[in-house]
Design a protein around this motif. Structure first.
Motif, PDB file in Angstrom:
ATOM      1  N   GLU A 243       1.568  -0.711   6.616  1.00 55.23           N
ATOM      2  CA  GLU A 243       2.492  -1.425   5.722  1.00 55.23           C
ATOM      3  C   GLU A 243       3.852  -0.759   5.537  1.00 55.23           C
ATOM      4  O   GLU A 243       4.546  -1.042   4.559  1.00 55.23           O
ATOM      5  CB  GLU A 243       1.828  -1.708   4.354  1.00 55.23           C
ATOM      6  CG  GLU A 243       0.544  -2.544   4.430  1.00 55.23           C
ATOM      7  CD  GLU A 243       0.775  -4.056   4.577  1.00 55.23           C
ATOM      8  OE1 GLU A 243       1.949  -4.496   4.528  1.00 55.23           O
ATOM      9  OE2 GLU A 243      -0.225  -4.785   4.762  1.00 55.23           O
TER      10      GLU A 243
ATOM     11  N   ASP B  51      -4.777   2.755  -1.524  1.00 52.55           N
ATOM     12  CA  ASP B  51      -4.027   1.502  -1.590  1.00 52.55           C
ATOM     13  C   ASP B  51      -3.788   1.145  -3.050  1.00 52.55           C
ATOM     14  O   ASP B  51      -4.583   1.507  -3.929  1.00 52.55           O
ATOM     15  CB  ASP B  51      -4.896   0.402  -0.929  1.00 52.55           C
ATOM     16  CG  ASP B  51      -4.097  -0.784  -0.386  1.00 52.55           C
ATOM     17  OD1 ASP B  51      -3.102  -1.166  -1.022  1.00 52.55           O
ATOM     18  OD2 ASP B  51      -4.500  -1.307   0.667  1.00 52.55           O
TER      19      ASP B  51
ATOM     20  N   ASP C  30      -2.637   2.797   3.012  1.00 50.04           N
ATOM     21  CA  ASP C  30      -1.581   1.793   2.852  1.00 50.04           C
ATOM     22  C   ASP C  30      -0.463   2.496   2.071  1.00 50.04           C
ATOM     23  O   ASP C  30      -0.709   3.004   0.964  1.00 50.04           O
ATOM     24  CB  ASP C  30      -2.153   0.615   2.059  1.00 50.04           C
ATOM     25  CG  ASP C  30      -1.162  -0.518   1.829  1.00 50.04           C
ATOM     26  OD1 ASP C  30       0.055  -0.255   1.754  1.00 50.04           O
ATOM     27  OD2 ASP C  30      -1.623  -1.666   1.693  1.00 50.04           O
TER      28      ASP C  30
ATOM     29  N   ASP D  43       1.743   1.496   0.308  1.00 46.35           N
ATOM     30  CA  ASP D  43       2.037   0.986  -1.038  1.00 46.35           C
ATOM     31  C   ASP D  43       1.138   1.616  -2.102  1.00 46.35           C
ATOM     32  O   ASP D  43       1.306   1.352  -3.298  1.00 46.35           O
ATOM     33  CB  ASP D  43       2.035  -0.545  -1.083  1.00 46.35           C
ATOM     34  CG  ASP D  43       0.657  -1.194  -0.977  1.00 46.35           C
ATOM     35  OD1 ASP D  43      -0.344  -0.586  -1.371  1.00 46.35           O
ATOM     36  OD2 ASP D  43       0.608  -2.353  -0.499  1.00 46.35           O
TER      37      ASP D  43
ATOM     38  N   GLY E 228      -4.734  -9.091   2.749  1.00 51.14           N
ATOM     39  CA  GLY E 228      -5.432  -8.908   1.481  1.00 51.14           C
ATOM     40  C   GLY E 228      -6.939  -9.117   1.600  1.00 51.14           C
ATOM     41  O   GLY E 228      -7.626  -9.184   0.584  1.00 51.14           O
TER      42      GLY E 228
ATOM     43  N   GLU F 141     -11.261 -10.299  -6.840  1.00 51.55           N
ATOM     44  CA  GLU F 141     -11.598  -9.017  -6.226  1.00 51.55           C
ATOM     45  C   GLU F 141     -12.345  -8.106  -7.202  1.00 51.55           C
ATOM     46  O   GLU F 141     -13.274  -7.391  -6.812  1.00 51.55           O
ATOM     47  CB  GLU F 141     -10.329  -8.317  -5.739  1.00 51.55           C
ATOM     48  CG  GLU F 141      -9.608  -9.034  -4.608  1.00 51.55           C
ATOM     49  CD  GLU F 141      -8.395  -8.243  -4.142  1.00 51.55           C
ATOM     50  OE1 GLU F 141      -8.358  -7.829  -2.969  1.00 51.55           O
ATOM     51  OE2 GLU F 141      -7.465  -8.045  -4.951  1.00 51.55           O
TER      52      GLU F 141
ATOM     53  N   HIS G  90      -3.894  -1.943  -3.623  1.00 46.60           N
ATOM     54  CA  HIS G  90      -4.679  -3.186  -3.587  1.00 46.60           C
ATOM     55  C   HIS G  90      -6.066  -2.934  -3.000  1.00 46.60           C
ATOM     56  O   HIS G  90      -6.247  -1.995  -2.221  1.00 46.60           O
ATOM     57  CB  HIS G  90      -3.966  -4.220  -2.701  1.00 46.60           C
ATOM     58  CG  HIS G  90      -2.513  -4.393  -3.023  1.00 46.60           C
ATOM     59  ND1 HIS G  90      -1.526  -3.709  -2.351  1.00 46.60           N
ATOM     60  CD2 HIS G  90      -1.896  -5.160  -3.947  1.00 46.60           C
ATOM     61  CE1 HIS G  90      -0.342  -4.048  -2.853  1.00 46.60           C
ATOM     62  NE2 HIS G  90      -0.531  -4.923  -3.828  1.00 46.60           N
TER      63      HIS G  90
HETATM   64  N1  ARG Z   1      -4.195  -9.174  -3.379  1.00 42.65           N
HETATM   65  C1  ARG Z   1      -3.023  -9.755  -2.806  1.00 42.65           C
HETATM   66  C2  ARG Z   1      -3.409 -10.796  -1.761  1.00 42.65           C
HETATM   67  O1  ARG Z   1      -4.560 -11.045  -1.531  1.00 42.65           O
HETATM   68  C3  ARG Z   1      -2.121  -8.697  -2.212  1.00 42.65           C
HETATM   69  C4  ARG Z   1      -2.676  -7.977  -1.035  1.00 42.65           C
HETATM   70  C5  ARG Z   1      -1.747  -6.899  -0.522  1.00 42.65           C
HETATM   71  N2  ARG Z   1      -2.316  -6.237   0.610  1.00 42.65           N
HETATM   72  C6  ARG Z   1      -1.703  -5.299   1.337  1.00 42.65           C
HETATM   73  N3  ARG Z   1      -2.338  -4.837   2.415  1.00 42.65           N
HETATM   74  N4  ARG Z   1      -0.500  -4.846   1.043  1.00 42.65           N
HETATM   75  O2  ARG Z   1      -2.564 -11.391  -1.164  1.00 42.65           O
END
Ligand code: ARG
Ligand code: MN
Ligand code: MN
Ligand code: MN
Length: 349
Positions: A318, A148, A273, A275, A166, A221, A150
């Motif tokens: 995603e 990911d 993910d 992304d 998130g 995080e 993230h």
């Molecule tokens: N860290 C950001 C949030 O808490 C972005 C999270 C993106 N997560 C994802 N599964 N694409 O909103």
């Protein structure tokens, strides 16, 4: 062996419409056939609809349906809350996300206990609360590789967006920041008055997950990752060591100290993910971040994990076919399918 496709057209963990169409596009692109051609027996009994869940929640809601909702601005916004699922703190759609994931956990666990390989197609990444709960129910000793951009480890105390996609890792670990948020919640007998996420057993130990591909991690995080000594390979590490060494280090980390029998590797759940991939590779996704994995790096991770023979669960999350132009959508869907094929044994030679 049998692979079970768990199609999860669900978008409630984030605000952009369309990610619920991801699994439909992946299947329509021929994923079932492609896996059969690799020699798999594929079980796919249609996409899960979750409509009964929405119905149960809405019809059991004690909240006055005529009451105005918090905000009705910006209406490309799937997170605009339902009157029967108002925010808790700033968490959006908490009851719906919780119930859908609870259902997914049962489905994934059922397939896994049957000896099948569950392949869950998202949908947004909040679904991983379900898939990983399901995997760990069937294989309690499994480790997770989370690919990911993230970390998806915000708690109710650290999230700035309130988007639950998130946050799934924090719920799976039972991190402190979530307890307070639901402390004042008054559970009742009806589905809509259950404390959201109370069903999740905090079964994921901080030492049982490894991240690959991180490059957009919130300040809160970063603190959580440090405090819990969670193993993470960012894009910086991919640049430094190359993807080959990164994946070896990830596997060694998960298998370190893991001794079951003699040579059996630790079971692995791969939560991917899209992304994590560079936006030039997978453009149609809700939270793209530049500087991501190349096409080959992404596929290499899947191929190498397949080689271990230890894969017990796979998520492709995603994919959002409503974002970007037709060419980008086709490309992203095709990449999603090829990641699954690589993780399920497709080789280059
Ligand atoms: N860290 C950001 C949030 O808490 C972005 C999270 C993106 N997560 C994802 N599964 N694409 O909103
Ligand atoms: Mn099924
Ligand atoms: Mn992401
Ligand atoms: Mn994610």
């Amino acid at each position: 062996r049998t692979a079970s496709i768990v199609g999860c057209p669900f978008s409630g963990g984030q605000p952009k419409l369309g990610v619920d169409k991801g699994p439909i596009h992946l299947v329509e692109a021929g994923l079932v056939n492609q896996l059969e051609e690799l020699g798999w027996n594929v079980k796919f009994d249609g996409h899960h609809q979750f409509e009964d869940i929405k119905y149960a929640l809405s019809s059991s809601s004690s909240i006055d349906p005529s009451a105005p909702t918090a905000s009705s601005a910006a209406n490309d916004d799937a997170s605009t809350s339902n009157h029967w699922d108002p925010p808790i703190g700033i968490l959006k759609n908490p009851r719906l996300v919780s119930r859908v994931c609870e259902e997914v956990a049962k489905v994934v666990s059922g397939h896994a206990k049957n000896g099948e390989l569950p392949v869950t197609l998202g949908g947004d990444h909040s679904l991983a609360m379900g898939t990983i709960s399901g995997t760990l129910d069937a294989h309690p000793e499994a480790g997770v590789i989370w690919v990911d951009a993230h970390a998806d480890i915000n708690t109710a105390a650290t999230t700035e967006s309130g988007n639950i996609h998130g946050m799934p890792v924090s719920f799976l670990m039972g991190l402190d920041g979530n307890h307070q948020a639901f402390a004042s919640f008054k559970p009742g007998p009806s589905p809509s008055s259950q404390t959201p996420f109370a069903w999740i057993k905090p079964v994921l130990k901080p030492s049982s997950i490894v991240y690959i591909g991180l490059r957009d991690v919130d300040a809160g995080e970063k603190k959580i990752l440090k405090e819990n000594k969670i193993k993470a390979f960012s894009m910086h590490d991919v640049d430094r060591y190359g993807i080959g060494r990164v994946v070896e280090m990830a596997l060694e980390y998960l298998n370190g100290g893991y001794a079951q029998g003699d040579s059996k590797p630790r079971p692995i759940h791969l939560s991917f993910d899209v992304d994590a991939l560079d936006p030039s590779v997978a453009p149609s996704t809700g939270t793209p971040v530049r500087g991501g994995l190349t096409f080959r790096e992404g596929h290499y991770i899947c191929e190498r994990i397949w080689e271990t023979g230890a894969l017990v669960g796979l998520d492709i999350m995603e994919v959002n076919p409503s974002l970007e132009d037709d060419v980008s959508v086709k490309q992203t869907v095709a990449v999603g399918c090829s990641l699954v094929r690589s993780a399920l044994g497709e080789t280059l030679l």
